[in-house]
Motif scaffolding. Structure first.
Motif, short mmCIF file in Angstrom:
data_model
loop_
_atom_site.label_atom_id
_atom_site.label_comp_id
_atom_site.label_asym_id
_atom_site.label_seq_id
_atom_site.Cartn_x
_atom_site.Cartn_y
_atom_site.Cartn_z
N LYS A 35 10.13 4.92 12.63
CA LYS A 35 9.47 3.69 13.09
C LYS A 35 8.54 3.10 12.01
O LYS A 35 7.44 2.64 12.31
N ILE A 36 9.00 3.15 10.78
CA ILE A 36 8.26 2.57 9.66
C ILE A 36 8.67 1.11 9.54
O ILE A 36 9.85 0.80 9.41
N GLU A 37 7.70 0.22 9.60
CA GLU A 37 7.97 -1.21 9.43
C GLU A 37 7.81 -1.57 7.96
O GLU A 37 6.84 -1.20 7.32
N LEU A 38 8.77 -2.30 7.45
CA LEU A 38 8.78 -2.67 6.04
C LEU A 38 8.52 -4.16 5.88
O LEU A 38 9.02 -4.97 6.65
N ASP A 39 7.74 -4.50 4.87
CA ASP A 39 7.47 -5.90 4.56
C ASP A 39 8.49 -6.48 3.59
O ASP A 39 8.74 -7.67 3.58
N CYS A 40 9.05 -5.61 2.76
CA CYS A 40 9.96 -6.07 1.70
C CYS A 40 10.94 -4.94 1.42
O CYS A 40 10.58 -3.76 1.45
N ILE A 41 12.19 -5.31 1.13
CA ILE A 41 13.21 -4.31 0.79
C ILE A 41 13.84 -4.74 -0.53
O ILE A 41 14.26 -5.88 -0.69
N VAL A 42 13.88 -3.81 -1.47
CA VAL A 42 14.53 -4.04 -2.76
C VAL A 42 15.63 -3.01 -2.87
O VAL A 42 15.41 -1.83 -2.65
N GLY A 43 16.82 -3.45 -3.20
CA GLY A 43 17.94 -2.52 -3.26
C GLY A 43 18.68 -2.60 -4.59
O GLY A 43 18.58 -3.58 -5.31
N CYS A 44 19.36 -1.54 -4.88
CA CYS A 44 20.22 -1.48 -6.06
C CYS A 44 21.63 -1.15 -5.61
O CYS A 44 21.83 -0.26 -4.78
N ILE A 45 22.58 -1.85 -6.17
CA ILE A 45 23.96 -1.54 -5.82
C ILE A 45 24.36 -0.21 -6.43
O ILE A 45 23.85 0.16 -7.49
N PRO A 46 25.25 0.53 -5.79
CA PRO A 46 25.69 1.80 -6.38
C PRO A 46 26.37 1.58 -7.73
O PRO A 46 27.10 0.60 -7.91
N GLN A 47 26.10 2.46 -8.64
CA GLN A 47 26.72 2.39 -9.96
C GLN A 47 27.54 3.64 -10.18
O GLN A 47 27.07 4.73 -9.95
N VAL A 48 28.77 3.43 -10.60
CA VAL A 48 29.67 4.57 -10.81
C VAL A 48 29.98 4.69 -12.28
O VAL A 48 30.19 3.74 -12.96
N SER B 232 0.81 -1.20 0.00
CA SER B 232 0.00 0.00 0.00
C SER B 232 0.86 1.27 0.00
O SER B 232 0.40 2.32 -0.38
N GLN B 233 2.11 1.13 0.44
CA GLN B 233 3.01 2.28 0.46
C GLN B 233 4.41 1.84 0.07
O GLN B 233 4.89 0.80 0.51
N VAL B 234 5.05 2.65 -0.75
CA VAL B 234 6.41 2.37 -1.19
C VAL B 234 7.27 3.56 -0.80
O VAL B 234 6.88 4.72 -0.98
N TYR B 235 8.46 3.28 -0.27
CA TYR B 235 9.40 4.32 0.13
C TYR B 235 10.64 4.22 -0.74
O TYR B 235 11.25 3.17 -0.83
N GLY B 236 11.01 5.32 -1.37
CA GLY B 236 12.25 5.39 -2.12
C GLY B 236 13.27 6.15 -1.29
O GLY B 236 13.01 7.27 -0.87
N LEU B 237 14.40 5.52 -1.04
CA LEU B 237 15.42 6.12 -0.19
C LEU B 237 16.74 6.24 -0.96
O LEU B 237 17.12 5.32 -1.68
N ASP B 238 17.42 7.35 -0.79
CA ASP B 238 18.74 7.52 -1.39
C ASP B 238 19.49 8.55 -0.58
O ASP B 238 18.90 9.51 -0.07
N ILE B 239 20.78 8.37 -0.46
CA ILE B 239 21.61 9.32 0.28
C ILE B 239 21.87 10.59 -0.53
O ILE B 239 22.15 11.65 0.01
N ASN B 240 21.71 10.49 -1.85
CA ASN B 240 21.97 11.61 -2.74
C ASN B 240 20.68 12.38 -3.01
O ASN B 240 19.76 11.87 -3.64
N PRO B 241 20.58 13.65 -2.57
CA PRO B 241 19.35 14.40 -2.78
C PRO B 241 19.01 14.61 -4.25
O PRO B 241 17.83 14.71 -4.61
N ARG B 242 20.01 14.65 -5.11
CA ARG B 242 19.73 14.79 -6.55
C ARG B 242 19.04 13.54 -7.10
O ARG B 242 18.18 13.64 -7.97
N ALA B 243 19.40 12.39 -6.57
CA ALA B 243 18.75 11.16 -6.99
C ALA B 243 17.27 11.17 -6.59
O ALA B 243 16.42 10.67 -7.33
N ILE B 244 16.96 11.75 -5.44
CA ILE B 244 15.58 11.87 -5.00
C ILE B 244 14.79 12.75 -5.97
O ILE B 244 13.67 12.44 -6.35
#
Length: 76
Positions: A63-76, A5-17
């Motif tokens: 305190k957001i509980e996540l059911d599933c985590i999908v990640g991408c490796i950093p690409q340079v 029902s909710q998806v969170y996109g997280l990134d350390i780089n504000p430009r990526a957001i």
């Protein structure tokens, strides 16, 4: 199939957001610029939010509980 029902996109780089938000709008609207609704009358804009975060610190701090985590490796 997993449906969230909710998806969170997280990134350390504000430009990526910012780029992710632009991409979200491109995918959430039809060719006429109108929102695309799902079976619950929600759009991707209703279901996805982005946060600047170092790994999962944003979720832990909020305190957001996540059911599933999908990640991408950093690409340079």
């Amino acid at each position: 199939m997993f449906v969230s029902s909710q998806v969170y996109g997280l990134d350390i780089n504000p430009r990526a957001i910012n780029i992710a938000r632009i991409n979200l709008y491109l995918n959430a609207l039809d060719d006429d610029g109108l929102p695309i609704y799902d079976g619950e009358r929600k759009t991707l804009l209703d279901r996805i939010e982005f946060h600047e975060s170092d790994l999962l610190s944003c979720c832990r701090d909020s305190k957001i509980e996540l059911d599933c985590i999908v990640g991408c490796i950093p690409q340079v």
